[in-house]
Design a protein around this motif. Sequence first.
Motif, short mmCIF file in Angstrom:
data_model
loop_
_atom_site.label_atom_id
_atom_site.label_comp_id
_atom_site.label_asym_id
_atom_site.label_seq_id
_atom_site.Cartn_x
_atom_site.Cartn_y
_atom_site.Cartn_z
N PRO A 74 14.09 -28.23 10.66
CA PRO A 74 15.16 -27.19 10.74
C PRO A 74 16.28 -27.50 9.69
O PRO A 74 16.80 -26.61 9.12
N GLU A 75 16.66 -28.87 9.52
CA GLU A 75 17.86 -29.26 8.76
C GLU A 75 17.30 -28.85 7.29
O GLU A 75 18.28 -28.38 6.50
N GLY A 128 21.75 -10.05 -0.45
CA GLY A 128 22.17 -11.21 -0.13
C GLY A 128 20.93 -12.19 -0.20
O GLY A 128 20.29 -12.11 -1.15
N VAL A 129 21.03 -13.20 0.71
CA VAL A 129 19.92 -13.99 0.84
C VAL A 129 18.68 -13.76 1.62
O VAL A 129 18.77 -13.01 2.51
N VAL A 130 17.70 -13.63 0.79
CA VAL A 130 16.49 -12.99 1.48
C VAL A 130 15.47 -14.01 1.90
O VAL A 130 15.23 -15.05 1.48
N GLY A 131 14.85 -13.85 3.08
CA GLY A 131 13.84 -14.66 3.68
C GLY A 131 12.45 -14.11 3.59
O GLY A 131 12.41 -12.98 4.12
N SER A 132 11.54 -14.89 2.99
CA SER A 132 10.12 -14.15 2.76
C SER A 132 9.30 -14.95 3.58
O SER A 132 9.06 -16.15 3.56
N ILE A 171 8.90 -22.62 11.73
CA ILE A 171 9.75 -22.27 10.84
C ILE A 171 9.94 -20.94 10.26
O ILE A 171 11.16 -20.49 9.93
N GLY A 172 8.94 -20.20 10.44
CA GLY A 172 9.13 -18.74 10.29
C GLY A 172 10.14 -18.06 11.19
O GLY A 172 11.10 -17.23 10.71
N ALA A 173 10.12 -18.40 12.48
CA ALA A 173 10.81 -18.18 13.42
C ALA A 173 12.29 -18.61 13.20
O ALA A 173 13.41 -17.66 13.39
N ALA A 174 12.64 -19.68 12.62
CA ALA A 174 13.84 -20.15 12.40
C ALA A 174 14.41 -19.50 11.19
O ALA A 174 15.65 -19.11 11.14
N ILE A 175 13.64 -19.00 10.20
CA ILE A 175 13.98 -18.08 9.22
C ILE A 175 14.58 -16.92 9.65
O ILE A 175 15.51 -16.35 9.31
N SER A 176 13.67 -16.16 10.72
CA SER A 176 14.01 -14.81 10.93
C SER A 176 15.19 -14.91 11.78
O SER A 176 15.93 -13.98 12.11
N SER A 177 15.66 -16.03 12.44
CA SER A 177 16.74 -16.12 13.40
C SER A 177 18.01 -16.71 12.34
O SER A 177 18.93 -16.66 13.18
N HIS A 178 17.79 -17.14 11.37
CA HIS A 178 19.03 -18.06 10.55
C HIS A 178 20.02 -17.02 10.44
O HIS A 178 19.84 -15.94 9.92
N PRO A 179 21.30 -17.52 10.96
CA PRO A 179 22.48 -16.69 10.70
C PRO A 179 22.90 -16.41 9.27
O PRO A 179 23.94 -15.59 8.96
N THR A 209 3.49 -10.62 15.07
CA THR A 209 4.63 -11.46 14.53
C THR A 209 5.74 -10.61 13.99
O THR A 209 6.90 -11.02 14.16
N GLY A 210 5.37 -9.34 13.43
CA GLY A 210 6.34 -8.51 13.12
C GLY A 210 7.51 -8.26 14.16
O GLY A 210 8.60 -8.44 13.86
N LYS A 211 6.91 -7.99 15.30
CA LYS A 211 7.84 -7.71 16.49
C LYS A 211 8.66 -8.64 16.83
O LYS A 211 9.76 -8.51 17.12
N ARG A 212 8.14 -9.96 16.92
CA ARG A 212 8.95 -11.10 17.07
C ARG A 212 10.04 -11.37 16.23
O ARG A 212 11.25 -11.58 16.41
N ILE A 213 9.87 -11.06 14.82
CA ILE A 213 10.79 -11.13 13.60
C ILE A 213 11.90 -10.07 14.16
O ILE A 213 13.14 -10.40 13.87
#
Length: 473
Positions: free
Chosen positions: A38-39, A141-145, A207-215, A228-232
């Motif tokens: 996560p870091e 802005g910053v995009v997570g893919s 890590i996908g989940a951490a990207i989708s919740s990253h502030p 997974t799309g629903k979780r995101i």
Amino acid sequence: MSDYSMLINGEAVSADSAIDVINPATEQPIASVPAASPEQLDTAVAAARAALPAWSARSMDERRELILKMADRIEQNMGELAQLLSQEQGKPMEGFAGLGAMFELGGCLAWIRYTASLDLPVEVIQDNDEARIEVHRKPVGVVGSITPWNYPLLITCWHIIPGLLAGCTVVAKPSEYTPLTVLKAMHLVADILPPGVINIVTGGGEIGAAISSHPDIDKIVFTGSTRTGKRIMESAADNLKRLTLELGGNDAAIVLPDTNVAEAAGKIFATAMINNGQTCAALKRLYVHEDIYDEMCEALAGIAASVTTGPAGEGPDFGPIQNKMQYDRVCELAEAARADGATFLTGGEPMPGPGYFFPVTIVKDIPEHSRLVQEEPFGPILPVVSFSDVEDALARANAVSVGLGGSVWSSDVAAAQALASRLECGTAWVNNHAMIQPDAPFGGVKQSGVGVEFGRYGLVEYTNIQTMQIAKG
Ligand code: NAD
């Protein structure tokens, strides 16, 4: 076995733990990639955030020029990248109808170059004595893919190139099953872009989940399963991230009785089996009018019997299914169809290992309720269902929760188009299926997704509108 590194702030970065990448033809590990902590994700996001002001301040033309250099670099290394892709994904270099690894690389170049030609012009919607009103497009802005394993490099290009052109910076996570080609390609182009503009982190769903919740990420572009799309969507809610979600489908095709079977069968086969059926917009449920049902089944079975499935090195038409989970799923859906009394015209049983090989399978006389019809198999197996009433076929085609693509086949193009427009899906084809191109918007309705990709419509999803009102007088 070689180790690959992530790309964070222009640097090659390893991690404390690693994930093995398996060759699906041998079931043996071929390389390992870092399991990002996560870091490390935080560092990648911070690098993308730091790079954003300067990158977005550049002109479109400057960004365009650098993106075109990326395409040239990928082209110079195309053969090597395609070999690596073939090893990790399983697709042959050429394959059936030339739709193998080299095709994916060619697609990357076509998409990068076309996307780089796009613009985001200012729209003037009023210019009179009272005010001038302009609509500007600002980078989001910053995009997570986050990407899947079926077309690893192509889908990464679909995600990151419009973002870069629009002035965004990116943190991308390839699938843990197929991260190698993306890492290799992005390290190859890394020196073309300022550090931090593209960052690649590797890891699994966590890590996908951490990207989708990253502030500090502003938008997620995701291609993968509906689940997974629903979780995101849930985890992206906290800072109201913008979302483009390209999710699962279960595309229906309706073949009308006036269809020339000899002409249509080849195209139907190719668009159902493209990438061994592991294609989101592949034809997945085939509804054929009873008058030509037997003829169509025979024609498809004839083609299926003439193709080969095997390891890429043997130059087959089709390779293995990409991973064990998907292979098990295809085996399970075949079993369910068998239990439902369906007839297997070809294939139907997994091939002897090692490798996740499943032969091209055409299934006849299958009831509508069978799981193979109702669920997306995402593999080389096609259920062919008979119908007598077109309205009934249309109702069945639409009676699923997803709506990515659909098609109607007929020698009467006007009648086919009228029916196709009643399909509940994002792309409707007439006398074709699965054909996508860089300038035509592509996306799903219902639970197949949110938003579109490609062309101008796809590009604007990487922007926010700023309306500029200039008072006069
Ligand atoms: P998947 O959803 O399992 O995984 C996709 C990506 O999401 C991977 O990188 C994975 O690590 C990541 N992920 C897993 N859990 C996550 C979580 N909780 N939060 C965030 N990310 C997470 O999908 P898959 O099995 O790799 O791909 C197959 C599916 O993708 C099929 O359903 C197919 O239809 C769909 N697909 C759709 C399109 C399209 O354009 N609509 C294209 C290709 C594939």
